[in-house]
Design an enzyme around this catalytic site. Structure first.
Site, PDB file in Angstrom:
ATOM      1  N   CYS A 121      -8.025  -4.736  -1.987  1.00  0.00           N
ATOM      2  CA  CYS A 121      -8.280  -3.435  -2.761  1.00  0.00           C
ATOM      3  C   CYS A 121      -8.348  -3.791  -4.289  1.00  0.00           C
ATOM      4  O   CYS A 121      -8.600  -2.699  -4.982  1.00  0.00           O
ATOM      5  CB  CYS A 121      -7.359  -2.365  -2.472  1.00  0.00           C
ATOM      6  N   CYS A 441      -1.811  -1.655  -4.785  1.00  0.00           N
ATOM      7  CA  CYS A 441      -1.545  -2.452  -3.696  1.00  0.00           C
ATOM      8  C   CYS A 441      -2.616  -2.926  -3.156  1.00  0.00           C
ATOM      9  O   CYS A 441      -3.938  -2.661  -3.486  1.00  0.00           O
ATOM     10  CB  CYS A 441      -0.856  -1.697  -2.756  1.00  0.00           C
TER      11      CYS A 441
END
Length: 457
Positions: A121, A441
């Site tokens: 991500c 994250c």
């Protein structure tokens, strides 16, 4: 009387002067002997729920649209770009170096090198910091970075046994050998391998991990639903107010022009409470309503040395300053990247949490955000896991994701990082702040944070 009046005016003058100084005297983060690197502009396609309007496209189509949108917005000559870096997570095998395919499709010079990065991500964050490194090293002056994700069509593989048989068939020289191989195929071999958003090292899905993390930090279902509703409500307000100016219109071949995100849907707490747990059943707290949804989309940013940007007549939006990458245990701390990365990047910059005017954190799950905020507010967590004497401190909510986030705007895995950075630059301009902080994250227990400084208006 005159003395009283004098003292009153003196006190008023000092108070006003202090107020002026407090808003204007924040130091710049420029470092002697280090190039200033700037964000000139950033754009993105509308982020759409997968399986909707983009369903018949390919990833490079979206990436190309973002690159063309950036060229149109900046008026950048195509041959002025020294390098292109793009991020992607779920690769389309036909365009494994999607950066190059999208660049050629967008009309960039075939002499402009391009490569693709992947870091879950935070892939487009990695693309941007790669651009920063190329410019800081003196290799380039102008780099385009971005990311694309296309969840409407993901690679679905044959089983391992079936793949081996098919490869052997390709090498078989006689009819007998071919018939023997075909005869070895069993019904079970035809079962496909479906992709899953799961950790290779732990075999656990990210949603399952988010549910466990929320439970570990005592985050209730109510808190998660409230945060998700906040995200959708703020995103709708920002969309209706025209604040999401990074979104470009895109004519989908054979379909209508798309000009806004389609996943923003403010609901009610009552409606959200009706949904069942999505991962840990029946007692989990993570649901479809408080998780980010599968999304198609692409983003692109133009990053330059300040000197080059000014020479070309651009007014940059922001300085890209210090950044860090972190990694921790992918089993129990998979989604705690922001907690670990935030204090590191603040210390690197010589700033405190109070110096930051704008926070943009990636919202994978409401439970993940709430767990990070609780971890950042915990002295015990800081001392036990981070080797710190005191807690990091959580960002004040009035500064936090105030134009919505991944829960509502959508989360095309590799495109979100550029959205975060561009949003910080726009919010700093709109709100008159000086410093912004991006944190996210990523799968593998990794994380990232970057400090962004407003460009003087």
């Amino acid at each position: 009387f005159l003395l009283q009046k004098y003292l009153y005016f003196k006190k008023t003058y000092i108070t006003c002067s202090e107020k002026i100084l407090s808003t204007k005297s924040k130091k710049t983060l420029a470092k002697p002997g280090v190039k200033n690197i700037v964000l000139v502009d950033g754009v993105r396609t509308p982020f759409l729920q997968s399986g909707t309007i983009y369903a018949d496209l390919m990833p490079h189509d979206l990436a190309r649209a973002a690159l063309q949108g950036l060229l149109n917005r900046t008026g950048l000559p195509k041959d002025a770009v020294d390098y292109i870096v793009y991020g992607t997570v779920i690769q389309e095998v036909k365009t494994s170096n999607v950066a190059r395919e999208a660049a050629l499709g967008a009309g960039f010079s075939d002499k402009t090198p391009a490569h693709t990065v992947t870091m879950a991500c935070i892939s487009s964050n990695q693309a941007m910091t790669t651009a920063v490194g190329l410019i800081a090293a003196g290799q380039c002056d102008a780099v385009v970075a971005g990311g694309v994700e296309f969840m409407s069509d993901v690679p679905i593989r044959h089983s391992r046994r079936m793949r081996k048989t098919m490869l052997s068939l390709n090498k078989a020289k006689t009819l007998g050998a071919r018939l023997s191989l075909l005869g070895s195929i069993r019904l079970a071999h035809l079962a496909p391998e479906l992709p899953a958003v799961a950790e290779f090292s732990t075999a656990e899905t990210m949603g399952h991990s988010a549910d466990r993390l929320a439970a570990a930090f005592g985050v209730s279902r109510l808190e998660q639903d409230e945060f998700a509703l906040r995200s959708h409500t703020l995103a709708k307000k920002a969309q209706d107010s025209g604040l999401l100016s990074d979104v470009i219109s895109f004519k989908v071949p054979g379909k209508d022009i798309v000009s806004k995100d389609n996943g923003i849907r403010p609901s009610t707490m009552e409606q959200m409470a009706k949904l069942k747990p999505a991962f840990i059943k029946p007692h989990g707290t993570v649901t479809a309503a408080n998780s980010s949804f599968l999304t198609d989309g692409a983003s692109a940013v133009l990053i330059m040395s300040e000197e080059k940007a000014l020479a070309m007549g651009y007014k940059p939006k922001a300085y890209l300053r210090d950044f860090v990458y972190v990694s921790q245990d992918p089993k129990d701390q998979l989604l705690l990247g922001p907690t670990y990365a935030t204090p590191k990047v603040l210390e690197k910059s010589g700033l405190t949490l109070n110096d930051i005017d704008v926070f943009e954190f990636h919202e994978a799950f409401a439970g993940q955000i709430m767990a990070n905020l609780k971890a950042m507010e915990s002295d015990w967590f800081a001392q036990t896991y981070m080797g710190r004497k005191t807690k990091v401190g959580a960002p004040p909510m009035e500064k936090f994701n105030s134009w919505g986030g991944s829960l509502s705007l959508g989360h095309p895995f590799a495109a979100t990082g550029c959205r975060l950075v561009t949003t910080v630059a726009h919010r700093l301009q709109k709100e008159g702040g000086q410093y912004g902080l991006v944190a996210a994250c990523a799968a593998g227990g990794q994380g990232h944070a970057m400090v962004i400084e407003a460009y003087p208006q």
